[in-house]
Design an enzyme around this catalytic site. Structure first.
Site, short mmCIF file in Angstrom:
data_model
loop_
_atom_site.label_atom_id
_atom_site.label_comp_id
_atom_site.label_asym_id
_atom_site.label_seq_id
_atom_site.Cartn_x
_atom_site.Cartn_y
_atom_site.Cartn_z
N HIS B 88 35.06 -46.48 19.86
CA HIS B 88 36.53 -46.40 19.78
C HIS B 88 37.01 -45.07 20.37
CE1 HIS B 88 40.60 -46.16 18.11
NE2 HIS B 88 40.26 -45.03 17.52
N ASP B 117 51.65 -40.83 50.53
CA ASP B 117 50.55 -41.38 49.72
C ASP B 117 49.80 -40.19 49.13
OD1 ASP B 117 48.26 -42.87 48.72
OD2 ASP B 117 48.89 -44.46 50.08
N TRP B 153 31.97 -39.74 18.93
CA TRP B 153 32.28 -39.50 20.35
C TRP B 153 31.91 -38.08 20.76
CZ3 TRP B 153 35.66 -36.43 23.32
CH2 TRP B 153 36.50 -35.59 22.59
N SER B 181 34.60 -39.92 38.18
CA SER B 181 35.91 -40.51 38.46
C SER B 181 37.03 -39.52 38.18
CB SER B 181 36.08 -41.77 37.61
OG SER B 181 37.42 -42.15 37.55
N SER B 182 36.95 -38.84 37.03
CA SER B 182 38.01 -37.89 36.67
C SER B 182 38.07 -36.73 37.65
CB SER B 182 37.75 -37.31 35.29
OG SER B 182 37.94 -38.27 34.32
N HIS B 265 37.80 -28.68 24.17
CA HIS B 265 39.13 -28.22 23.88
C HIS B 265 40.08 -28.31 25.07
CE1 HIS B 265 42.02 -27.32 20.97
NE2 HIS B 265 42.63 -26.69 21.93
N GLU B 267 39.85 -30.44 27.25
CA GLU B 267 40.07 -31.89 27.31
C GLU B 267 41.27 -32.32 26.46
OE1 GLU B 267 38.87 -34.40 28.93
OE2 GLU B 267 39.58 -36.07 27.70
N TYR B 269 43.91 -30.66 25.95
CA TYR B 269 45.14 -30.37 26.69
C TYR B 269 45.27 -31.22 27.93
CZ TYR B 269 45.60 -26.82 23.26
OH TYR B 269 45.71 -26.20 22.05
N SER B 280 59.66 -33.93 29.67
CA SER B 280 60.60 -33.04 30.35
C SER B 280 61.40 -33.75 31.44
CB SER B 280 59.84 -31.85 30.97
OG SER B 280 59.10 -31.19 29.98
N HIS B 314 37.12 -23.17 17.37
CA HIS B 314 37.87 -23.53 16.16
C HIS B 314 37.50 -24.94 15.68
CE1 HIS B 314 41.50 -25.02 18.75
NE2 HIS B 314 40.70 -26.03 18.47
N HIS B 315 36.72 -25.66 16.50
CA HIS B 315 36.18 -26.94 16.04
C HIS B 315 34.90 -26.74 15.23
CE1 HIS B 315 38.83 -29.36 18.68
NE2 HIS B 315 38.76 -28.31 19.47
N THR B 340 53.53 -23.63 22.90
CA THR B 340 53.84 -25.01 22.52
C THR B 340 55.20 -25.07 21.85
OG1 THR B 340 51.48 -25.24 22.12
CG2 THR B 340 52.87 -27.06 21.41
N LYS B 343 58.02 -25.03 24.32
CA LYS B 343 58.30 -26.34 24.91
C LYS B 343 59.21 -27.17 24.01
CE LYS B 343 54.63 -27.09 28.08
NZ LYS B 343 55.59 -27.45 29.11
N ARG B 462 35.56 -37.75 7.00
CA ARG B 462 35.75 -38.73 8.06
C ARG B 462 34.42 -39.41 8.37
NH1 ARG B 462 36.22 -35.06 13.52
NH2 ARG B 462 36.39 -37.11 14.47
#
Lengths: 381, 538
Positions: B88, B117, B153, B181-182, B265, B267, B269, B280, B314-315, B340, B343, B462
């Protein structure tokens, strides 16, 4: 109308829940518990401070948004203003958050420094996680034991009614004294686990090959429950932690009793070495051990989980090589999930479970293994 | 989402090879999609792929929530439960959110900067078409003996190395393909933005979606190779006898987490910066007022991106870091709240004294601002190390990242689809259905994720398939919310299919009366080829 709908919808879906959280901050099923140590109460205080600051920020920001959504609607004839920047305002809303952050960081840093100060303990316990149980060893006494989930399999499978402490009960809880600084050395025998007791505000990862430190000093006697907090495989949800905090006198009596029990058990083990058990005895003891210990991976029917945990039923080790069968249980198998059970089971228990595995589920070898056979492998005599 | 086939004036032939030479020629049939180098077609493919993956990953979430509906093991075994949570997560991150943003980038960036293009159209085709294979490999791993990846994951070693199932090699290979791909997609975005802006489109005139994607693309190029590195280390630890993460061989399992989160991390963002760009665009349109603080939006995005490289640990506060490291990562993380916050304040200031209307894209944008801010505030709470010890690896964290990813990233994607869909199809979507979708999603998503804060604080870890009795009431509600949110997305599916069949009123080129930007100056539906001669931007 649209706006009203929006306001009601948003409020319905989040605001009352926030309000609920505030009003019921003492209810343990909604909020962090204050816990039973000075540190855990400080942590709870920090949590509530952060929560109130966040709620205040949310109220201001969302309040301005909703004001704008109500007053500055086109349907009310609002004409758009023309401004699109304002240096003063922008500097203000960059600097003010910085100040708020400093106000949060200072008390947090103080508490953190206290939490990480593991010096001068009164007592040290080595906590070792493994799939899927905890092992406690008192470094100052000759006491060590495994602590396994005590909830019956039938409760988990919904065949029996679930008890009050469903999934939060163990066969042998950790016992520590109140009013003393207890240091925990935390490590693991296989994957990463995490030892967590919410009421102590202690959560520390158990990393294989490395030792972490944490400490607590419990104020009130009581039973405190926690769980493994790091995904550690199939039964991650089934390795709880139970800690009983006792008055120092009660604790001293308890630890002395445990030392005596350990002494007697060692003597009993020696006595059993000289004896042989009957096939019936071996099989019935062995089935009990298999179902409570081995079945976590190899399943009660001995078939394992194909591709993850190998089958014992029909396996080469269980049918032919008895020496290898004893060795894999005594020493484990390096580079796989198979751990050593020499510490967890007595020699007679290992003998019984091997006999059971060699004679159950159609593994009809007729082999009988005795405690002395295990002793021969373990101690070479 | 594409109806461009019918919009060309010249009849199409079946010759798929010559379409680069004939500007109004659109190939037909399956080869159009397989061989396409057209940014709009590729954007459409990405968006449909992301939507299908969203439904597949969502179905897995339904399985998880069904098992967690009440205490005890009812439907699935713990080992399969772990596979569901793992796959998932992987599908939603790499299969739904990231491809959806890449699809939007493909559709919108050339139209927004006045380019004909993407700069590298053939690579564009390839970066899409390897994706379905990556996910076929990942999904097929669920059917091999022992099942698919079951280590989360985040695939922490050694659970993903020594202790993982035989399908780990498939997982590693599939992540590699996703990464390639990314990276290709990101390179294409950077090259397009650097080289193909219309005359007069200076950097500080670029629309914010373009800016945020440019910064996102740099993040992708910086960190996807780190992910590739760490999965390769997992592969060699498991199959080739190395010991990167095994203390017995001189390695360290915590090293895995440092490398993973150095990717992980940024990732996070990568999955939210394009959302900031989308919001925006939408907020000024329906406020009929220019975006407040354009320059500060650009600088805030860049600061967030830079800070994202120094907050990874921080993870990992519970892994046993030195106290100074914990303090550093706490402070660095808290600092992210400042840009943040800027924004969010800018969006509110844009609405302030505007002339607001509440069309469907605006509803989603407002819901985004509120719910993303809730996720951001719980993120701020998580930064505080002593309290993080209590929150870490509980449902509080699950609540936090679903607020920023579902009501953040995914709501922004839905807002974007509603905002630009009329431009893509030339027709207004079914507004009643869209509003139904919005309200059902808004209410159910909060029933789903808000109570997770409570069970997390009350102590529910979790990634567990079964839980203690005091968590039962909330889990029931969470599951009900989950099923309702899942079903609500079928409304969206119906709406999009209807829109693709060209139902609904024709729209003008501007579509929304406050919309500004080059994409609103070309006809609706956008022709197959646009800006063959670059527009002049004043």
């Amino acid at each position: 109308m649209k706006l009203l709908q929006f306001a009601i919808g948003t409020l319905l879906s989040s605001a009352p829940l926030l309000a609920l959280a505030t009003s019921a901050s003492e209810r343990s099923d909604l909020n962090l518990r204050p816990g039973v140590t000075d540190i855990s109460q400080q942590v709870h205080g920090l949590h509530m401070m952060m929560f109130y600051i966040c709620v205040a920020i949310a109220v201001v920001v969302f309040g301005l948004m909703f004001y704008s959504m109500i007053r500055h609607r086109k349907s009310k004839g609002a004409k758009p203003a023309n401004f699109h920047d304002n240096v003063k305002v922008e500097i203000a809303w960059t600097v003010v958050p910085f100040l708020i952050l400093i106000a949060m960081a200072v008390p947090a840093a103080n508490t953190l420094i206290d939490m990480e100060d593991v010096s001068k303990p009164d007592l040290t316990v080595l906590v070792t996680g493994s799939q899927w149980k905890w092992h406690y060893k008192y470094m100052d006494n000759d006491v060590e034991f495994f602590s396994l989930l005590a909830t019956q399999r039938e409760q988990i499978e919904n065949k029996f009614t679930k008890g009050e402490n469903y999934l939060l009960e163990v066969d042998r809880p950790l016992v520590i004294p109140t009013g003393q600084k207890v240091r925990f050395l935390i490590t693991s025998d296989d994957v990463i686990h995490s030892w967590w007791v919410p009421d102590f505000a202690v959560k520390k990862d158990a990393n294989p090959g490395f030792i972490n430190e944490a400490w607590t000093n419990v104020n009130e006697p009581g039973v405190y429950r926690g769980q493994c907090a790091e995904l550690c495989g199939k039964d991650h949800g089934f390795m709880p932690i139970v800690v009983i905090a006792k008055d120092p006198d009660d604790y001293n009596a308890w630890i002395a009793e445990q030392e005596a029990i350990a002494q007697r058990a060692a003597e009993e083990e020696q006595r059993l070495l000289a004896m042989s058990m009957s096939m019936e005895e071996l099989m019935s003891t062995g089935k009990g051990i298999h179902d409570s210990v081995c079945a976590a991976c190899h399943m009660p029917n001995g078939e394992g989980l194909p591709g993850v945990f190998p089958s014992i039923k029909g396996s080469q080790i269980a049918l032919e090589d008895q020496q290898a069968h004893i060795e894999i249980i005594v020493y484990g198998s390096a580079g796989t999930a198979m751990q050593s059970f020499a510490k967890q089971l007595t020699m007679s228990e290992i003998a019984a479970v091997i006999t059971y595995q060699r004679n159950a589920w159609g593994n009809n070898t007729g082999d009988m293994v005795q405690a002395k056979d295990i002793n021969a492998v373990m101690n070479g005599n | 989402m594409s109806t461009v086939t019918d919009t060309a004036n010249t009849p199409a032939t079946d010759d798929a090879h010559g379409h680069d030479d004939h500007h109004h020629h659109i190939p037909k049939g399956i080869t159009r999609w397989l061989l396409t180098t057209n940014h709009k077609d590729i954007g459409t493919l990405y968006l449909w792929f992301a939507f299908i993956m969203f439904l597949v990953g969502g179905a897995m979430a339904m399985v998880i929530r069904a098992e967690l509906f009440q205490p005890g093991l009812q439907i699935i075994e713990p080992n399969f439960f772990n596979q569901m949570t793992t796959v998932h997560g992987l599908i939603m991150v790499f299969g739904a959110v990231m491809p959806a943003f890449t699809g939007l980038a493909n559709w919108l960036i050339p139209m927004m900067i006045g380019a004909p293009d993407m700069a590298l159209p053939r690579m564009n085709n390839w970066s899409f078409w390897i994706l379905p294979f990556a996910f076929l490999i990942l999904l097929s791993s669920l059917f091999v003996e022992g099942g698919g990846p079951a280590f989360g994951w985040t695939f922490y070693a050694p659970l993903s190395t020594t202790y993982s199932g035989d399908s780990t090699a498939l997982f590693v290979f599939s992540v590699h393909i996703m990464g390639i791909s990314s990276i290709m997609g990101a390179i294409n975005v950077v090259v397009t933005i650097f080289n193909m802006r219309a005359p007069g489109m200076t950097y500080m005139k670029m629309p914010l979606f373009v800016w945020t994607w440019l910064i996102t693309a740099f993040l992708l190029i910086a960190v996807m190779p780190v992910l590739a590195g760490v999965v390769t280390m997992v592969l060699t630890d498991k199959y080739f006898g190395t010991s990167f993460f095994d203390a017995a061989g001189g390695g360290d399992p915590v090293l895995f987490q440092h490398i993973f989160w150095f990717f992980g991390h940024p990732e996070v963002y990568i999955m939210i910066l394009p959302a900031f760009g989308i919001i925006s665009h939408i907020v000024p349109t329906f406020s009929r007022k220019r975006l407040f603080g354009y320059a500060s939006m650009v600088y805030a995005t860049a600061s967030i991106a830079l800070l994202s490289f120094i907050v990874w640990a921080h993870h990992m506060f519970t892994t046993g870091m030195p106290v100074l490291a914990e303090l550093f990562f706490m402070v660095a993380t808290m600092v992210i709240a400042v840009p943040t916050g800027v924004k969010v304040f800018n969006w509110v200031a844009t609405m302030w004294r505007g002339s607001l209307t509440f069309e469907v894209p605006m509803l989603f944008a407002i819901a985004f601002i509120i719910l993303f801010t809730i996720g951001g505030l719980s993120g701020l709470m998580l930064a505080i190390v002593p309290v993080d010890f209590q929150y870490h690896d509980t449902y509080f964290v699950v609540a936090h990242f679903h607020y920023v990813l579902v009501t953040g990233a995914i709501f922004s994607i839905m807002a974007a689809v509603y905002y630009w869909l009329p431009k893509w199809t030339g027709r207004m979507f079914d507004i009643k259905l869209a509003k139904l979708h919005f309200w059902c999603s808004l209410v159910s998503v909060n029933v789903l994720f808000f109570p997770m804060h409570f069970v997390g604080l009350a102590g529910m870890p979790r990634r567990i398939p079964d839980y203690a009795l005091q968590f039962a009431d909330f889990n029931k509600w969470i599951s009900i919310g989950g099923f309702a949110f899942g079903l609500s997305q079928l409304i969206f599916l119906a709406l999009v299919i209807k829109a693709c069949r060209k139902k609904g009123e024709k729209v003008s080129s501007q579509v929304w009366d406050g919309a500004e930007g080059l994409e609103w100056e070309i006809p609706s539906p956008a022709p197959y080829h646009t800006f063959e001669t670059p527009p002049l931007v004043k």
